[in-house]
Scaffold this motif. Structure first.
Motif, mmCIF file in Angstrom:
data_model
loop_
_atom_site.group_PDB
_atom_site.id
_atom_site.type_symbol
_atom_site.label_atom_id
_atom_site.label_comp_id
_atom_site.label_asym_id
_atom_site.label_seq_id
_atom_site.Cartn_x
_atom_site.Cartn_y
_atom_site.Cartn_z
ATOM 1 N N MET A 15 2.722 20.545 -15.476
ATOM 2 C CA MET A 15 3.326 21.009 -16.700
ATOM 3 C C MET A 15 4.358 20.010 -17.224
ATOM 4 N N TYR A 16 5.173 19.510 -16.327
ATOM 5 C CA TYR A 16 6.213 18.573 -16.745
ATOM 6 C C TYR A 16 5.738 17.123 -16.725
ATOM 7 N N THR A 17 4.589 16.879 -16.155
ATOM 8 C CA THR A 17 4.099 15.511 -16.020
ATOM 9 C C THR A 17 3.937 14.800 -17.359
ATOM 10 N N PRO A 18 3.292 15.409 -18.375
ATOM 11 C CA PRO A 18 3.176 14.706 -19.662
ATOM 12 C C PRO A 18 4.537 14.393 -20.284
ATOM 13 N N PHE A 19 5.455 15.348 -20.167
ATOM 14 C CA PHE A 19 6.791 15.129 -20.717
ATOM 15 C C PHE A 19 7.490 13.976 -20.005
ATOM 16 N N THR A 20 7.377 13.957 -18.683
ATOM 17 C CA THR A 20 8.005 12.897 -17.883
ATOM 18 C C THR A 20 7.411 11.545 -18.224
ATOM 19 N N GLU A 21 6.097 11.487 -18.343
ATOM 20 C CA GLU A 21 5.436 10.220 -18.693
ATOM 21 C C GLU A 21 5.845 9.753 -20.076
ATOM 22 N N GLN A 22 5.910 10.691 -21.016
ATOM 23 C CA GLN A 22 6.310 10.335 -22.374
ATOM 24 C C GLN A 22 7.764 9.828 -22.395
ATOM 25 N N PHE A 23 8.621 10.487 -21.638
ATOM 26 C CA PHE A 23 10.016 10.059 -21.567
ATOM 27 C C PHE A 23 10.119 8.654 -20.959
ATOM 28 N N GLU A 24 9.387 8.409 -19.867
ATOM 29 C CA GLU A 24 9.408 7.092 -19.228
ATOM 30 C C GLU A 24 8.895 6.016 -20.182
ATOM 31 N N ASP A 25 7.850 6.321 -20.937
ATOM 32 C CA ASP A 25 7.323 5.360 -21.912
ATOM 33 C C ASP A 25 8.333 5.072 -23.017
ATOM 34 N N SER A 26 9.056 6.112 -23.448
ATOM 35 C CA SER A 26 10.017 5.903 -24.528
ATOM 36 C C SER A 26 11.253 5.147 -24.064
ATOM 37 N N VAL A 27 11.592 5.239 -22.778
ATOM 38 C CA VAL A 27 12.780 4.563 -22.246
ATOM 39 C C VAL A 27 12.451 3.143 -21.768
ATOM 40 N N LYS A 28 11.187 2.872 -21.545
ATOM 41 C CA LYS A 28 10.788 1.569 -21.009
ATOM 42 C C LYS A 28 11.313 0.386 -21.837
ATOM 43 N N PRO A 29 11.217 0.407 -23.183
ATOM 44 C CA PRO A 29 11.765 -0.719 -23.956
ATOM 45 C C PRO A 29 13.267 -0.912 -23.745
ATOM 46 N N LEU A 30 14.004 0.189 -23.635
ATOM 47 C CA LEU A 30 15.451 0.071 -23.406
ATOM 48 C C LEU A 30 15.739 -0.558 -22.049
ATOM 49 N N THR A 31 14.957 -0.177 -21.052
ATOM 50 C CA THR A 31 15.120 -0.753 -19.718
ATOM 51 C C THR A 31 14.840 -2.250 -19.755
ATOM 52 N N GLU A 32 13.774 -2.631 -20.453
ATOM 53 C CA GLU A 32 13.442 -4.055 -20.566
ATOM 54 C C GLU A 32 14.526 -4.819 -21.312
ATOM 55 N N LEU A 33 15.075 -4.215 -22.360
ATOM 56 C CA LEU A 33 16.156 -4.865 -23.111
ATOM 57 C C LEU A 33 17.389 -5.067 -22.238
ATOM 58 N N MET A 34 17.705 -4.090 -21.421
ATOM 59 C CA MET A 34 18.854 -4.223 -20.520
ATOM 60 C C MET A 34 18.615 -5.328 -19.494
ATOM 61 N N LYS A 35 17.391 -5.411 -18.972
ATOM 62 C CA LYS A 35 17.073 -6.469 -18.015
ATOM 63 C C LYS A 35 17.229 -7.836 -18.667
ATOM 64 N N ILE A 36 16.734 -7.972 -19.880
ATOM 65 C CA ILE A 36 16.857 -9.241 -20.602
ATOM 66 C C ILE A 36 18.332 -9.572 -20.826
ATOM 67 N N SER A 37 19.104 -8.579 -21.218
ATOM 68 C CA SER A 37 20.531 -8.794 -21.469
ATOM 69 C C SER A 37 21.252 -9.266 -20.211
ATOM 70 N N VAL A 38 20.990 -8.586 -19.099
ATOM 71 C CA VAL A 38 21.654 -8.946 -17.840
ATOM 72 C C VAL A 38 21.215 -10.342 -17.390
ATOM 73 N N THR A 39 19.917 -10.597 -17.425
ATOM 74 C CA THR A 39 19.394 -11.898 -16.999
ATOM 75 C C THR A 39 19.958 -13.028 -17.860
ATOM 76 N N THR A 40 19.974 -12.811 -19.161
ATOM 77 C CA THR A 40 20.484 -13.832 -20.081
ATOM 78 C C THR A 40 21.970 -14.075 -19.859
ATOM 79 N N THR A 41 22.723 -13.011 -19.679
ATOM 80 C CA THR A 41 24.167 -13.147 -19.446
ATOM 81 C C THR A 41 24.432 -13.916 -18.155
#
Length: 125
Positions: A1-27
């Motif tokens: 029941m919660y699996t689709p919601f969890t997957e959708q949430f993870e997909d929507s947060v993935k770009p933010l996670t990648e942006l943070m990784k880029i920011s930290v690595t670049t800094t």
């Protein structure tokens, strides 16, 4: 029941996670580059001061100063190019993430619009 919601949430947060990784690595990379440049500049500055004190005439002073200035300029240009390359690399990665995110958002919006849009019916003549 919660699996689709969890997957959708993870997909929507993935770009933010990648942006943070880029920011930290670049800094971290920029900090390392600047630390190396400043360390080298300080060492060369001390060596310059010691060499300068050993000069006995104006010609020697000018020669040492010219050599130091040219070396410093070369190192400054190299450090600037490294910094520019690092920032450009990060900017390219961020642009790719945004393009991908906007494409996914557009696709999702089109799917929702197709589901919500009224269906065309054949008119009787």
């Amino acid at each position: 029941m919660y699996t689709p919601f969890t997957e959708q949430f993870e997909d929507s947060v993935k770009p933010l996670t990648e942006l943070m990784k880029i920011s930290v690595t670049t800094t971290e990379k920029l900090a390392k580059q600047q630390t190396e440049f400043l360390t080298t500049a300080m060492k060369n500055g001390f060596a310059f001061a010691q060499t300068l004190m050993g000069q006995k005439d104006v010609t020697g002073l000018l020669s040492v100063q010219k050599e130091y200035g040219e070396e410093f300029q070369e190192k400054l240009v190299a450090a600037t190019k490294d910094t520019y390359a690092t920032i450009t690399e990060a900017q390219t990665k961020v642009t790719e993430i945004f393009k991908g995110s906007f494409a996914k958002a557009q696709e999702a919006a089109n799917e929702v619009a197709a589901k919500v849009a009224p269906k065309k019916t054949a008119k009787a003549a």
